[in-house]
Design an enzyme around this catalytic site. Structure first.
Site, short mmCIF file in Angstrom:
data_model
loop_
_atom_site.label_atom_id
_atom_site.label_comp_id
_atom_site.label_asym_id
_atom_site.label_seq_id
_atom_site.Cartn_x
_atom_site.Cartn_y
_atom_site.Cartn_z
N SER A 259 0.82 -1.20 0.00
CA SER A 259 0.00 0.00 0.00
C SER A 259 0.86 1.26 0.00
O SER A 259 2.06 1.21 0.27
CB SER A 259 -0.96 0.00 1.19
N LYS A 260 0.21 2.36 -0.29
CA LYS A 260 0.88 3.64 -0.44
C LYS A 260 1.67 4.04 0.81
O LYS A 260 2.67 4.74 0.72
CB LYS A 260 -0.17 4.71 -0.76
N ARG A 261 1.20 3.56 1.94
CA ARG A 261 1.88 3.92 3.18
C ARG A 261 3.32 3.38 3.24
O ARG A 261 4.13 3.87 3.99
CB ARG A 261 1.08 3.40 4.39
N GLN A 262 3.58 2.33 2.45
CA GLN A 262 4.93 1.75 2.52
C GLN A 262 5.92 2.38 1.56
O GLN A 262 6.92 1.76 1.21
CB GLN A 262 4.84 0.24 2.25
#
Ligand code: GLU
Length: 492
Positions: A259-262
């Site tokens: 996901s974008k958080r990573q």
């Protein structure tokens, strides 16, 4: 039968690498089968509308070389559509969906639902409290069409829901997962048309895939749970369903969905870091698909030839940045100096190594420098970690090993000899770089490690670095002389 496949993103404005891989597999399959690959924009969720999103996505796909034959295209920077089955933007197809949903209502396969959000929330809450899986309770299923129309005329808000039969098995075959059977008791009466007059994804996708004559639906595995509802729609319309191919997710190292958080997850993120499209695409092809042999480097043509849906794995592939870097380095080494310098210049400007206005004048030199370093960087932005040796004016030994080398007894003599040769040289090109060491060896007897290493350390302060003759060429005469003088004055 001509194969027709589609990539159908919602216009979020960026292409997640999982989506890029979905697009790629669609593209590879279409090209291999002599079919058509279509780009359709699924923009029925108006709350998620982002300005310029479609353009960005098309540009990212174009950069990656995954270009479609039909659908929404950019021509001279303007969005247009190409193909006989348009429009290819769902928000431009509302009258089509209306016609088909009316048909479902007439035939009793769909119904108007007037339940308010409050009521739906209450029902859900109660079901949860009773330990049931929340689903629509069928409250409006039996309202007659006449009554419903009266309520609509009186201004009541409504949605249209699919009327699934009770206890009915829906089955389909997925090319990767095999047979899937789901009982309608485990499914919800899916909303097909929303209060705003837009269809839901589930309805539009079926209508469009059918009307656009899609033969294979190749998409992410998160959609497999929705497929039974789609299959049921094909059944009630009396249409032949396409073949379904649900691709495993791309996972992070913890085996969760990437996901974008990573960090970097968009194709655009990798482009901005100076990855080459071939590197990213080659790598992505291998996340989830494995060729018959152990080949790892593939051109697009080879991928088209060798790709097969049968060899796509059932389980998710882990995104491995080291492997991506390894593959990308391969393409960096192969890239032309022109291509590389174009990629690297913005990072050099950003880090203050050069000024924008100097680029033209220093272009050839920059090209040589980038060429010398291309073996040592995995992607464009890494250049800034390696160029320091060409820009510093003072030499400081980087580590103990370098310090030891500067203490070598013969170093002062070696540097004098080298300096003299540089001074005398008309130009310090690669030929000079090669010849000078042979000459020094002949004249002084210094050789091997005792010859190359001290010169390298004196010129850069480092024991490791790029090919010495090439480096000498890039450093240039004045630069080398001032470095040697610095070392003689300060470090010996
Ligand atoms: N619009 C869907 C998405 O955003 C497409 C899913 C499909 O390919 O059916 O992924």
């Amino acid at each position: 039968m001509t194969v027709r496949v589609r990539f159908a993103p919602s216009p979020t404005g960026f292409v997640h690498i999982g989506s890029l891989r979905t697009a790629l597999y669609n593209y590879l399959f279409a090209k291999q089968q002599g079919g058509k690959y279509i780009l359709r924009v699924e923009d029925t969720d108006r709350t998620r509308y982002v300005e310029g999103a479609i353009e960005n996505m098309i540009n990212a796909l174009k950069w990656a070389g995954v270009e479609h034959d039909e659908g929404v295209v950019l021509e001279n920077g303007k969005l247009t559509q190409k193909g006989e089955y348009g429009p290819y933007i769902q928000s431009e197809r509302l009258d089509i969906y209306k016609k088909y949903v009316d048909e479902l209502i007439e035939k009793g396969h769909a119904y108007y639902c007037f339940c308010s959000k409050e009521r739906l929330d209450e029902v859900r809450e109660e079901q949860k409290n009773n330990g049931q899986t929340p689903k629509y309770d069928g409250h409006c299923r039996d309202i007659s069409i006449e009554d419903a129309k009266k309520r609509i005329e009186a201004g009541e808000e409504y949605v249209i829901r699919l009327k699934l039969p009770y206890d009915y098995n829906i089955s389909f075959y997925d090319v990767i997962r095999g047979n899937v059977v789901v009982n309608t008791n485990d499914l919800d009466d899916q909303v097909l048309m929303k209060t705003d007059g837009f269809p839901t994804y589930h309805f539009a996708v079926v209508i469009d895939d059918h009307l656009m004559k899609i033969t294979h639906v190749i998409r992410g595995e998160e959609w497999i749970i929705s497929t039974p509802k789609h299959v049921y729609l094909y059944e009630v319309f009396g249409w032949e369903a396409p073949k379904f191919v649900h691709l495993p997710n791309i996972l992070n190292k913890d085996r969760k969905k990437l996901s974008k958080r990573q960090g970097d997850v968009a194709a655009e993120d990798f482009r901005k870091k100076g990855y080459l499209a071939q590197g990213l695409v080659n790598y992505l092809a291998l996340v989830g698909w494995s060729p018959e042999d152990n080949q790892e480097i593939f051109s697009m043509e080879e991928l088209i030839e060798k790709f097969s849906l049968e060899r796509v794995s059932k389980s998710g592939g882990v995104f491995d940045v080291d492997k991506l870097n390894w593959i990308n380095s391969h393409y960096m080494k192969e890239a032309s100096s022109e291509e590389l310098v174009k990629i690297c210049i913005p990072y050099l400007i950003e880090e203050g190594y050069i000024k924008e206005e100097e680029v033209k004048e220093k272009y050839e030199w920059l090209k040589d420098m980038v060429t010398v370093l291309k073996e040592r960087i995995a992607y464009g932005k890494e250049i800034v970690q390696k160029v320091d040796i060409f820009f510093k004016t003072e030499i400081h030994p980087r580590d103990e090993e370098a310090k030891e080398i500067l203490k070598l007894e013969h170093l002062p003599h070696l540097l004098e000899v080298f300096k003299e040769k540089v001074e005398k040289a008309e130009s310090v090109d690669e030929v000079f770089g090669k010849a000078v060491f042979k000459e020094i060896q002949k004249e002084t007897g210094y050789k091997g490690k005792n010859l190359f290493m001290p010169i390298r350390v004196a010129l850069t302060g480092e024991v490791h670095g790029p090919d010495l003759p090439l480096m000498i060429k890039v450093l240039g005469k004045q630069n080398m002389l001032s470095r040697i003088e610095y070392v003689i004055k300060n470090l010996l």
